[in-house]
Design a protein around this motif. Structure first.
Motif, PDB file in Angstrom:
ATOM      1  N   LEU A  70    -111.433 -51.620  27.599  1.00 24.19           N
ATOM      2  CA  LEU A  70    -112.573 -52.586  28.185  1.00 24.19           C
ATOM      3  C   LEU A  70    -112.455 -53.657  27.369  1.00 24.19           C
ATOM      4  CD1 LEU A  70    -115.051 -52.714  30.025  1.00 24.19           C
ATOM      5  CD2 LEU A  70    -116.280 -51.909  27.985  1.00 24.19           C
ATOM      6  N   TYR A  71    -112.184 -54.691  27.875  1.00 23.38           N
ATOM      7  CA  TYR A  71    -112.301 -56.085  27.049  1.00 23.38           C
ATOM      8  C   TYR A  71    -113.690 -56.732  27.165  1.00 23.38           C
ATOM      9  CZ  TYR A  71    -107.074 -55.795  26.801  1.00 23.38           C
ATOM     10  OH  TYR A  71    -105.730 -55.249  26.510  1.00 23.38           O
ATOM     11  N   VAL A  72    -114.195 -57.241  26.105  1.00 22.12           N
ATOM     12  CA  VAL A  72    -115.492 -57.986  25.845  1.00 22.12           C
ATOM     13  C   VAL A  72    -115.221 -59.347  25.336  1.00 22.12           C
ATOM     14  CG1 VAL A  72    -117.681 -57.823  24.885  1.00 22.12           C
ATOM     15  CG2 VAL A  72    -116.528 -55.581  25.741  1.00 22.12           C
ATOM     16  N   HIS A  73    -115.709 -60.542  26.158  1.00 18.46           N
ATOM     17  CA  HIS A  73    -115.649 -61.812  25.790  1.00 18.46           C
ATOM     18  C   HIS A  73    -116.772 -62.199  24.638  1.00 18.46           C
ATOM     19  CE1 HIS A  73    -116.290 -66.118  26.248  1.00 18.46           C
ATOM     20  NE2 HIS A  73    -114.933 -66.265  26.528  1.00 18.46           N
ATOM     21  N   GLY A  74    -116.099 -63.040  23.692  1.00 19.16           N
ATOM     22  CA  GLY A  74    -117.439 -63.407  22.788  1.00 19.16           C
ATOM     23  C   GLY A  74    -116.780 -64.814  22.066  1.00 19.16           C
ATOM     24  N   ALA A 133    -106.240 -60.633  28.494  1.00 16.93           N
ATOM     25  CA  ALA A 133    -107.497 -60.147  28.458  1.00 16.93           C
ATOM     26  C   ALA A 133    -108.273 -61.460  28.902  1.00 16.93           C
ATOM     27  CB  ALA A 133    -108.051 -59.874  27.205  1.00 16.93           C
ATOM     28  N   LEU A 134    -108.245 -62.607  28.725  1.00 15.81           N
ATOM     29  CA  LEU A 134    -108.793 -63.582  29.266  1.00 15.81           C
ATOM     30  C   LEU A 134    -108.714 -64.189  30.499  1.00 15.81           C
ATOM     31  CD1 LEU A 134    -108.396 -66.214  26.028  1.00 15.81           C
ATOM     32  CD2 LEU A 134    -110.598 -64.773  26.823  1.00 15.81           C
ATOM     33  N   ARG A 154    -105.125 -74.439  22.138  1.00 18.87           N
ATOM     34  CA  ARG A 154    -105.348 -73.776  20.958  1.00 18.87           C
ATOM     35  C   ARG A 154    -106.624 -73.827  20.446  1.00 18.87           C
ATOM     36  NH1 ARG A 154    -100.508 -75.893  16.871  1.00 18.87           N
ATOM     37  NH2 ARG A 154    -101.492 -74.085  15.489  1.00 18.87           N
ATOM     38  N   LYS A 155    -107.253 -75.070  20.455  1.00 15.90           N
ATOM     39  CA  LYS A 155    -108.514 -74.912  20.124  1.00 15.90           C
ATOM     40  C   LYS A 155    -109.344 -74.046  20.807  1.00 15.90           C
ATOM     41  CE  LYS A 155    -112.519 -78.210  19.202  1.00 15.90           C
ATOM     42  NZ  LYS A 155    -113.160 -79.798  19.413  1.00 15.90           N
ATOM     43  N   GLU A 156    -109.314 -73.949  22.308  1.00 16.74           N
ATOM     44  CA  GLU A 156    -110.060 -72.948  22.761  1.00 16.74           C
ATOM     45  C   GLU A 156    -109.784 -71.561  22.486  1.00 16.74           C
ATOM     46  OE1 GLU A 156    -110.541 -75.800  26.919  1.00 16.74           O
ATOM     47  OE2 GLU A 156    -108.922 -74.203  26.841  1.00 16.74           O
ATOM     48  N   LEU A 157    -108.587 -71.204  22.446  1.00 18.68           N
ATOM     49  CA  LEU A 157    -108.263 -70.127  21.918  1.00 18.68           C
ATOM     50  C   LEU A 157    -108.812 -69.665  20.552  1.00 18.68           C
ATOM     51  CD1 LEU A 157    -104.489 -69.824  23.396  1.00 18.68           C
ATOM     52  CD2 LEU A 157    -106.470 -68.603  24.310  1.00 18.68           C
ATOM     53  N   ALA A 158    -108.858 -70.614  19.735  1.00 16.79           N
ATOM     54  CA  ALA A 158    -109.252 -70.379  18.266  1.00 16.79           C
ATOM     55  C   ALA A 158    -110.759 -70.035  18.175  1.00 16.79           C
ATOM     56  CB  ALA A 158    -108.778 -71.342  17.432  1.00 16.79           C
ATOM     57  N   ALA A 159    -111.415 -70.535  19.125  1.00 14.75           N
ATOM     58  CA  ALA A 159    -112.880 -70.557  19.350  1.00 14.75           C
ATOM     59  C   ALA A 159    -113.495 -69.210  20.032  1.00 14.75           C
ATOM     60  CB  ALA A 159    -113.554 -71.813  19.663  1.00 14.75           C
ATOM     61  N   THR A 160    -112.434 -68.390  20.846  1.00 18.20           N
ATOM     62  CA  THR A 160    -112.684 -67.695  21.723  1.00 18.20           C
ATOM     63  C   THR A 160    -112.286 -66.342  20.955  1.00 18.20           C
ATOM     64  OG1 THR A 160    -112.620 -69.009  23.548  1.00 18.20           O
ATOM     65  CG2 THR A 160    -112.471 -66.642  24.107  1.00 18.20           C
ATOM     66  N   ALA A 161    -113.133 -65.117  21.006  1.00 14.92           N
ATOM     67  CA  ALA A 161    -112.857 -63.847  20.621  1.00 14.92           C
ATOM     68  C   ALA A 161    -112.921 -62.968  21.673  1.00 14.92           C
ATOM     69  CB  ALA A 161    -113.718 -63.537  19.531  1.00 14.92           C
ATOM     70  N   VAL A 162    -112.134 -62.104  21.687  1.00 18.01           N
ATOM     71  CA  VAL A 162    -112.036 -60.735  22.515  1.00 18.01           C
ATOM     72  C   VAL A 162    -112.076 -59.354  21.946  1.00 18.01           C
ATOM     73  CG1 VAL A 162    -110.948 -59.688  24.622  1.00 18.01           C
ATOM     74  CG2 VAL A 162    -110.899 -62.085  24.384  1.00 18.01           C
TER      75      VAL A 162
END
Length: 228
Positions: A70-74, A133-134, A154-162
């Motif tokens: 189960l992947y949860v976005h954060g 996951a994204l 790269r900036k978007e990926l760095a700011a997004t966590a899963v």
């Protein structure tokens, strides 16, 4: 796709003890609910108190964790996400399917499908798994959408966590139909029944500076939800 699925409630933490007649052990039914629902609630202990927050999510029954993922976005800036990493979390997903009007206050209820997943949450750090996951999370909202979008920066990926949570420890309860009333209340002639509920989409609304027609993926998603 997984073809041989283990039953649900494999541990004491997720074994249903109250309302066992509503317990579902078919793991395929869990997958169906996770496909249908759009919001998960993540419970985690932060310091001296618990926090429960809504999040976008997606499930991968064939993911790398035990019995699927189960992947949860954060966001990397979210305190709850930092607190959940490498900790045991509880994720609940519920679809409300109806309001049950009983012949007494005691027998009023709701129809629902509700899943509880408990397990160790890990931060997804592998770039390929994170991209996967994204894409799943975007496509869970609008199927096929991720293939139409530009690559993440790269900036978007760095700011997004899963966060990834194993689907191993999970339970599912389902209630449907009308009230379970006392015979004397039925005999008294009071009306009983239920009001079905469903999520229905409206017509897609273009952004003020959007150009062109509504994309096919968005149109299909709206049409499917409007037809429920």
């Amino acid at each position: 796709m997984t073809t041989s699925l283990p039953p649900l409630s494999p541990t004491a933490r997720t074994t249903v003890t109250r309302g066992r007649n509503r317990m579902v052990v078919d793991r395929a039914e869990l997958h169906a609910l996770l496909d249908d629902a759009l919001v998960a609630h993540v419970g985690v202990t932060l310091g001296e108190h618990p926090v429960v927050l809504p999040a976008a999510f997606a499930a991968d029954p064939d993911g790398p964790d035990e019995d699927g993922t189960l992947y949860v976005h954060g966001s990397v800036a979210a305190g709850w996400l930092r607190g959940a990493t490498d900790a045991t979390v509880c994720v609940t997903v519920t679809q409300l399917d109806g309001l049950v009007a009983g012949r007494s206050a005691f027998h009023h209820s709701m129809n629902y499908r509700s899943a509880v997943v408990i397990g160790p949450a890990r931060l997804v750090e592998d770039p390929a798994e994170k991209q996967h996951a994204l894409r799943l999370i975007v496509d869970h909202m609008v199927p096929g959408r991720s293939a139409t979008l530009r690559p993440d920066t790269r900036k978007e990926l760095a700011a997004t966590a899963v966060l990834a949570v194993p689907l191993h420890e999970a339970s599912l309860k389902v209630r449907g139909g009308g009230p379970v009333d006392e015979p004397e209340d039925v005999a008294a002639g009071v009306w009983g029944g239920h009001v079905p509920l469903r999520l229905v989409a409206g017509e897609p609304v273009a952004d003020v500076d959007a150009t062109g027609a509504v994309p096919d993926d968005v149109r299909r998603r709206a049409d499917v939800l409007a037809a429920r």
